[in-house]
Design an enzyme around this catalytic site. Structure first.
Site, PDB file in Angstrom:
ATOM      1  N   LYS A 160     -63.445  60.980   8.296  1.00  0.00           N
ATOM      2  CA  LYS A 160     -62.239  60.048   9.136  1.00  0.00           C
ATOM      3  C   LYS A 160     -60.872  60.816   8.811  1.00  0.00           C
ATOM      4  CE  LYS A 160     -64.461  55.556   8.915  1.00  0.00           C
ATOM      5  NZ  LYS A 160     -65.661  55.970   8.679  1.00  0.00           N
ATOM      6  N   ARG A 336     -72.722  59.657  18.004  1.00  0.00           N
ATOM      7  CA  ARG A 336     -74.382  59.319  18.133  1.00  0.00           C
ATOM      8  C   ARG A 336     -74.455  58.375  19.021  1.00  0.00           C
ATOM      9  NH1 ARG A 336     -73.357  54.322  15.854  1.00  0.00           N
ATOM     10  NH2 ARG A 336     -72.236  54.018  14.157  1.00  0.00           N
ATOM     11  N   PHE A 392     -70.547  33.857   7.928  1.00  0.00           N
ATOM     12  CA  PHE A 392     -70.797  34.044   9.065  1.00  0.00           C
ATOM     13  C   PHE A 392     -72.117  34.729   9.232  1.00  0.00           C
ATOM     14  CE2 PHE A 392     -66.193  33.526   9.325  1.00  0.00           C
ATOM     15  CZ  PHE A 392     -66.069  32.327  10.051  1.00  0.00           C
TER      16      PHE A 392
END
Length: 711
Positions: A160, A336, A392
């Site tokens: 990154k 990908r 969640f």
């Protein structure tokens, strides 16, 4: 009697005969959503491809390979020996025991499988080794094609820090931040202070929301640095971190790119991926309601600029954060196939796996930018074995005792790698499937998704369908008013399931009462006749008591054929249906409104669990006499949870921070549980002294297992 040995090859042959429609089951869609791609069997690609992955993505790749006339090889861990992707392949090789670092990340074992089977190419799917430059390099050294970009692009975009520098040079909009590796906790705090809170701490390698934390102050930066580095090391074998400015309330919109080895590159429109929990996507759609043609074109062109800057050749995804003013910033590039690629396939008609295989063989792209359409709308719901009522979605494990995909509906696609009887284990991602619906318009696709979720039968594991259905029917989602903070904003106190209004409560009570009577009537019959011939004329009226939570309702039921007239709280409802009690689904018409319910369980005491509008509700239906007598039954005293800490999910204990005799404060970390490569901090509910510790680092714990007792 002769003995017959069923070899693995014969087992796969039997599987293909028994499940002849498996390909359509993995990807069923009405004609207008089918691929416009032509599969030319005369176009030479590869004789045999090994898929270095498992589950639904392995099945997805095999589906296209079979259409192209390519033989497939599956790899699997020992616990996956009977998995669907193993049975679907032409050959299968075991590459190690269950833990991913000993099987699906075991590069040596997978290389051995490639060599022993004579595979000419490897498709890595997503996750695992899909963005591992060393794996791609080793394949290239052996003359085996890696179906993905070359090692330079993987290296450049996989890091990154480096990718951000390249993006800046390619004139791609980037987020302000520190362009280097953060080495220590104190350095992280100083950098965060310089950038200004809030900041995003994230792993330099990898993706998928792992190794990523948001920090709003110095203390959260210290904690985020620790957890992110540990998760990054566990998931990617690389604990390097970077820090950048966190864009508050953004949208997460990504651009699908496709490039070949001849300098051609296309952008295949966008995907809206803003509905997330813990930085992992839950619901995606294509196109986005937010982008106008000008912004879409600008984002697409910048994505292509970045792809060309690293000489990218394959399918890839450039992710952006987009603010409320439609300013967009480069986030990362995934080198990908993306999990949510099916929705792009639906609106463009392209088979992305086929395109990847063609590019890997050296063919130029078949399309120009002006050939790429936006036809209709597609929505994807990620169906997980998770408990949506816990943060969640915390992982659930178990065996799928009953499983039925909603492929009886048109314009529905289900990408899955499981079937009835499959195990959802602690070792791998808890995804059950990707449920995709398509429509000419967004409202059409949403209505189809609602039907598909109601018709989806999953038993044996806790799943997130209640959350998915609430999301896609929420007014904010329907209007397109979403950001990455959608879930915490809409459910600030956590997800509680569907909240019943007066009309919904009456519908549920009436359905439960009618269902109870239908069950009673069926129990009185044998082979369609009354069990006792002297039984008086069949009863047609009932007085019942229906309990929902702490409420008790008197309900009157009368029957005429397959229609029940139910009076609930003075309101009359007509409930009709076929009442096929052997079916997983219970289609009903309630006052001219069509509903699909599911009976999840029922017992002799009158307790019934119904799935209504996606959420499970427990009701108790009693006769008038039984209701009167139940008042004399003692109630079970609930457990005092303030003095104990139980594991909210199955996982592995990574760290224990306390010992007997320690005093802990409310909110203080007691231990850390890792589940599906995500680390979760378990904290004290109150200030108290530790009485006993029932876990230690390295131990595996199940959901509900006792971890620590407090005095």
């Amino acid at each position: 009697m002769a003995a017959y040995i069923i070899t693995p090859a014969l087992q796969r042959l039997l599987f293909s005969v028994k499940h002849g429609s498996f390909q359509s089951r993995c990807c069923a869609m009405a004609s207008r959503a089918q691929y416009s791609t032509v599969y030319d069997c005369n176009e030479k690609t590869f004789d045999k491809i090994l898929i270095a992955n498992r589950g639904e993505i392995a099945c997805r790749v095999m589906k296209t390979c079979k259409k192209m006339g390519i033989k497939t090889v599956a790899v699997h861990s020992d616990v996956d020996s009977s998995a669907v992707h193993v049975k679907m392949a032409d050959e299968a090789v075991c590459v190690g025991p269950a833990p991913t670092n000993k099987s699906y990340l075991n590069m040596d074992a997978i290389m051995d499988a490639v060599m022993s089977t004579g595979a000419k190419a490897v498709h890595p799917g997503y996750g695992f080794l899909s963005e591992n430059k060393e794996f791609a390099r080793r394949l290239e050294a052996k003359g085996v094609a890696f179906i993905g970009p070359d090692t330079h692009a993987i290296q450049a975009m996989g890091d990154k820090i480096e990718s951000k520098l390249i993006a800046k040079a390619a004139k791609v909009n980037t987020i302000p931040g520190f362009d280097g590796v953060v080495k220590t906790v104190e350095e992280a705090v100083k950098i965060a202070q310089d950038i200004g809170y809030p900041v995003m701490i994230k792993a330099s390698a990898g993706g998928g929301g792992k190794g990523m934390r948001i920090a709003w102050n110095d203390e959260e930066t210290r904690e985020g640095f620790r957890f992110s580095s540990q998760e990054a090391a566990s998931s990617f074998g690389d604990d390097r971190l970077l820090i950048e400015k966190f864009i508050d309330n953004p949208r997460h919109i990504e651009i699908q790119v496709l490039a070949d080895k001849h300098g051609n590159a296309l952008w295949l429109n966008e995907r809206e991926c803003s509905i997330q929990r813990r930085n992992q996507k839950v619901v995606e759609e294509a196109p986005s309601t937010f982008l106008d043609p000008v912004t879409r074109k600008a984002m697409g062109e910048q994505a292509v600029q970045l792809a060309k800057a690293v000489q990218y050749s394959s399918a890839g995804t450039v992710e952006f954060l987009v603010d409320s003013q439609k300013n967009f910033y480069f986030l990362e590039m995934n080198t990908r196939l993306q999990v949510e690629h099916p929705i792009t396939e639906c609106i463009t008609g392209l088979d992305l796996v086929q395109q990847m295989i063609r590019v890997a063989k050296g063919y130029p792209l078949q399309h120009k930018q002006e050939d790429i359409p936006i036809n209709g709308w597609a929505i994807e719901s990620r169906v997980y074995a998770e408990d949506p009522y816990k943060s969640f979605g915390l992982p659930s494990i178990g065996r799928l005792s009953q499983y039925q995909e909603p492929l009886n509906l048109s314009n529905v696609r289900v990408d899955s790698g499981i079937h009835e009887g499959s195990d959802i284990s602690i070792y791998y991602d808890p995804m059950i499937s990707k449920l995709v619906t398509y429509g000419a318009t967004r409202s059409e696709a949403l209505a189809k998704m609602e039907d598909a979720l109601d018709n989806y039968v999953i038993r044996g594991v806790t799943h997130n369908i209640p959350l998915l259905r609430e999301i896609i029917t929420h007014p904010r989602f329907i209007s397109g008013d979403i950001t990455t903070n959608f879930l915490p904003e809409v459910y600030p106190d956590g997800f509680k399931g569907h909240q019943l209004g007066e009309e919904g409560r009456r519908e549920l009570l009436a359905s439960a009462a009618a269902f109870y009577v239908a069950v009673q009537l069926r129990s009185q019959k044998f082979l369609g006749n009354l069990r006792v011939s002297t039984t008086p004329q069949e009863r047609r009226q009932w007085e019942l008591c229906v309990e929902l939570g702490k409420e008790r309702h008197t309900v009157a039921v009368s029957r005429s054929g397959n229609t029940y007239t139910v009076v609930v709280d003075g309101v009359t409802l007509e409930v009709s249906g076929e009442w096929n009690l052997a079916s997983h689904l219970l289609p009903l018409t309630i006052n001219n409104t069509h509903r699909i319910l599911q009976c999840l369980s029922r017992d002799a005491s009158g307790e019934i669990t119904l799935q209504y509008l996606g959420t499970s509700f427990k009701v108790r239906v009693l006769s008038k006499l039984a209701a009167e007598l139940s008042a004399y039954m003692p109630e079970k005293v609930p457990e005092d949870t303030s003095s104990i800490l139980r594991s909210p999910m199955p996982g592995t204990v990574v760290a224990v921070s306390v010992k007997p005799g320690d005093t802990v404060s409310e909110g203080q970390e007691i231990c850390v549980i890792e589940a599906m490569k995500m680390q979760n901090s378990m904290t004290a509910a109150r200030t108290a002294k530790v009485k006993s510790v029932h876990c230690k680092p390295g131990e595996t714990v199940g959901e509900g297992d006792l971890l620590v007792e407090l005095q």
